[in-house]
Motif scaffolding. Structure first.
Motif, PDB file in Angstrom:
ATOM      1  N   VAL A  83       1.423  -1.118   0.015  1.00 23.00           N
ATOM      2  CA  VAL A  83      -0.103  -0.179   0.017  1.00 23.00           C
ATOM      3  C   VAL A  83       1.169   1.029   0.370  1.00 23.00           C
ATOM      4  N   GLU A  84       0.270   2.468  -0.628  1.00 20.89           N
ATOM      5  CA  GLU A  84       1.646   3.133  -0.407  1.00 20.89           C
ATOM      6  C   GLU A  84       0.357   4.370  -0.233  1.00 20.89           C
ATOM      7  N   TYR A  85       0.866   5.541   0.558  1.00 20.23           N
ATOM      8  CA  TYR A  85      -0.180   6.159   1.388  1.00 20.23           C
ATOM      9  C   TYR A  85      -0.352   7.761   1.137  1.00 20.23           C
ATOM     10  N   GLU A  86      -0.712   7.833   1.130  1.00 19.11           N
ATOM     11  CA  GLU A  86      -0.809   9.875   0.290  1.00 19.11           C
ATOM     12  C   GLU A  86       0.638  10.228   1.119  1.00 19.11           C
ATOM     13  N   ASN A  87       1.375  10.375   1.650  1.00 15.78           N
ATOM     14  CA  ASN A  87       2.008  11.154   2.668  1.00 15.78           C
ATOM     15  C   ASN A  87       3.840  10.292   2.064  1.00 15.78           C
ATOM     16  N   GLY A  88       3.388   9.348   0.951  1.00 13.82           N
ATOM     17  CA  GLY A  88       4.576   8.393   0.341  1.00 13.82           C
ATOM     18  C   GLY A  88       4.813   7.159   0.730  1.00 13.82           C
ATOM     19  N   GLN A  89       4.467   7.216   1.974  1.00 17.07           N
ATOM     20  CA  GLN A  89       4.961   5.850   2.311  1.00 17.07           C
ATOM     21  C   GLN A  89       4.130   4.644   2.072  1.00 17.07           C
ATOM     22  N   LYS A  90       5.002   3.602   2.077  1.00 16.79           N
ATOM     23  CA  LYS A  90       5.217   2.086   1.279  1.00 16.79           C
ATOM     24  C   LYS A  90       5.304   1.047   2.603  1.00 16.79           C
ATOM     25  N   VAL A  91       4.288   0.508   2.388  1.00 15.16           N
ATOM     26  CA  VAL A  91       4.101  -0.466   3.038  1.00 15.16           C
ATOM     27  C   VAL A  91       3.786  -2.117   2.580  1.00 15.16           C
ATOM     28  N   TYR A  92       4.735  -3.226   3.210  1.00 15.43           N
ATOM     29  CA  TYR A  92       3.867  -4.526   2.771  1.00 15.43           C
ATOM     30  C   TYR A  92       3.361  -5.302   3.569  1.00 15.43           C
ATOM     31  N   TYR A  93       2.382  -5.863   3.395  1.00 14.50           N
ATOM     32  CA  TYR A  93       1.146  -6.804   4.398  1.00 14.50           C
ATOM     33  C   TYR A  93       0.985  -7.765   4.238  1.00 14.50           C
ATOM     34  N   THR A  94       0.148  -8.686   5.042  1.00 13.69           N
ATOM     35  CA  THR A  94       0.207 -10.020   5.344  1.00 13.69           C
ATOM     36  C   THR A  94      -0.727 -10.422   4.572  1.00 13.69           C
ATOM     37  N   GLU A  95      -1.313 -11.817   4.209  1.00 11.74           N
ATOM     38  CA  GLU A  95      -3.261 -11.695   3.566  1.00 11.74           C
ATOM     39  C   GLU A  95      -4.052 -10.941   5.588  1.00 11.74           C
ATOM     40  N   ASP A  96      -3.468 -11.050   6.936  1.00 13.48           N
ATOM     41  CA  ASP A  96      -3.838 -11.126   7.536  1.00 13.48           C
ATOM     42  C   ASP A  96      -3.423  -9.810   8.278  1.00 13.48           C
ATOM     43  N   GLY A  97      -2.725  -8.626   7.415  1.00 13.86           N
ATOM     44  CA  GLY A  97      -2.691  -7.231   7.359  1.00 13.86           C
ATOM     45  C   GLY A  97      -1.395  -7.044   8.054  1.00 13.86           C
ATOM     46  N   LYS A  98      -1.064  -7.445   8.560  1.00  8.97           N
ATOM     47  CA  LYS A  98       0.435  -7.872   9.279  1.00  8.97           C
ATOM     48  C   LYS A  98       1.129  -6.384   8.422  1.00  8.97           C
ATOM     49  N   PRO A  99       2.085  -5.972   8.823  1.00  7.69           N
ATOM     50  CA  PRO A  99       2.718  -4.960   8.157  1.00  7.69           C
ATOM     51  C   PRO A  99       4.303  -4.965   8.432  1.00  7.69           C
ATOM     52  N   ASN A 100       4.534  -4.671   7.274  1.00  2.00           N
ATOM     53  CA  ASN A 100       6.466  -5.334   7.275  1.00  2.00           C
ATOM     54  C   ASN A 100       7.370  -4.504   8.591  1.00  2.00           C
ATOM     55  N   TRP A 101       6.954  -3.812   9.200  1.00  4.70           N
ATOM     56  CA  TRP A 101       7.209  -2.809  10.167  1.00  4.70           C
ATOM     57  C   TRP A 101       7.427  -3.562  11.535  1.00  4.70           C
ATOM     58  N   CYS A 102       6.649  -5.097  11.523  1.00  6.95           N
ATOM     59  CA  CYS A 102       6.838  -5.008  13.285  1.00  6.95           C
ATOM     60  C   CYS A 102       7.600  -6.644  13.140  1.00  6.95           C
ATOM     61  N   ARG A 103       8.286  -6.328  14.951  1.00  9.56           N
ATOM     62  CA  ARG A 103       9.421  -6.942  14.940  1.00  9.56           C
ATOM     63  C   ARG A 103       8.996  -8.506  15.145  1.00  9.56           C
ATOM     64  N   ASP A 104       8.019  -8.616  15.251  1.00  7.23           N
ATOM     65  CA  ASP A 104       7.742 -10.141  15.996  1.00  7.23           C
ATOM     66  C   ASP A 104       6.644  -9.946  14.923  1.00  7.23           C
ATOM     67  N   ILE A 105       6.259 -10.846  13.695  1.00  8.83           N
ATOM     68  CA  ILE A 105       5.266 -11.149  12.447  1.00  8.83           C
ATOM     69  C   ILE A 105       4.497 -11.528  13.073  1.00  8.83           C
ATOM     70  N   ASN A 106       4.721 -12.907  14.382  1.00 13.91           N
ATOM     71  CA  ASN A 106       3.563 -13.600  14.675  1.00 13.91           C
ATOM     72  C   ASN A 106       2.912 -12.490  15.854  1.00 13.91           C
ATOM     73  N   ASN A 107       3.571 -11.952  16.510  1.00 12.94           N
ATOM     74  CA  ASN A 107       2.843 -11.216  17.525  1.00 12.94           C
ATOM     75  C   ASN A 107       2.473  -9.653  16.995  1.00 12.94           C
ATOM     76  N   CYS A 108       2.024  -9.699  16.148  1.00 12.81           N
ATOM     77  CA  CYS A 108       1.660  -8.105  15.616  1.00 12.81           C
ATOM     78  C   CYS A 108       0.099  -7.827  15.399  1.00 12.81           C
ATOM     79  N   THR A 109      -0.520  -6.703  15.756  1.00 10.18           N
ATOM     80  CA  THR A 109      -1.687  -6.016  15.821  1.00 10.18           C
ATOM     81  C   THR A 109      -1.627  -5.614  14.283  1.00 10.18           C
ATOM     82  N   LYS A 110      -2.842  -6.206  13.451  1.00 11.53           N
ATOM     83  CA  LYS A 110      -3.654  -5.486  12.008  1.00 11.53           C
ATOM     84  C   LYS A 110      -4.042  -4.038  12.761  1.00 11.53           C
ATOM     85  N   THR A 111      -2.616  -3.553  11.690  1.00 14.36           N
ATOM     86  CA  THR A 111      -2.950  -1.684  11.605  1.00 14.36           C
ATOM     87  C   THR A 111      -3.906  -1.035  10.419  1.00 14.36           C
TER      88      THR A 111
END
Length: 141
Positions: free
Chosen positions: A41-69
């Motif tokens: 997803v590319e946001y209006e501020n230019g930030q780009k973030v990858y997500y899993t099918e569960d909606g977990k973002p790529n900036w999470c340290r622990d993908i197994n213990n991450c909240t959907k944002t």
């Protein structure tokens, strides 16, 4: 079935961290693996973030213990987003104490107050290093 299995290019999204954005990349279903990033997803501020099918973002340290944002834009009730300014600025020590006790909120670039644990650590650390203490408040009970 996960929430974003049928995600499509140009779907309008909303992140509690970055605000409004559009899907700019979707991995073909036949190439997807469980727990891996499948759309961007590319946001209006230019930030780009990858997500899993569960909606977990790529900036999470622990993908197994991450909240959907993230969610689809049409699912958001913007009347429930807390955007009220706070009344007093916390000290650095108080911010660190609240952060340690998981009781800290931060104003996100999207314009709402959210749990600081849901923010990318680098954003919280940068705000602290730049002494932008007005971006923090004690979590409401």
């Amino acid at each position: 079935m996960t929430k974003f299995t049928d995600i499509k290019l140009n779907d309008e999204m909303y992140s509690i961290v970055f605000g409004f954005g559009k899907v700019i990349f979707v991995l073909t279903k036949s190439l997807r693996l469980d727990g891996y990033y499948v759309f961007e997803v590319e946001y209006e501020n230019g930030q780009k973030v990858y997500y899993t099918e569960d909606g977990k973002p790529n900036w999470c340290r622990d993908i197994n213990n991450c909240t959907k944002t993230i969610c689809y834009k049409h699912e958001v009730n913007f009347d429930e987003v807390d955007t009220k300014p706070k009344k007093k600025v916390l000290t650095k020590n108080k911010i660190n104490e609240l952060r340690y006790n998981d009781n800290l909120e931060m104003m996100s670039p999207a314009g709402g107050w959210i749990d600081a644990n849901l923010m990318p650590d680098i954003m919280v650390d940068n705000a602290m290093n730049k002494e932008q203490y007005h971006l923090f408040r004690k979590m409401k009970s």
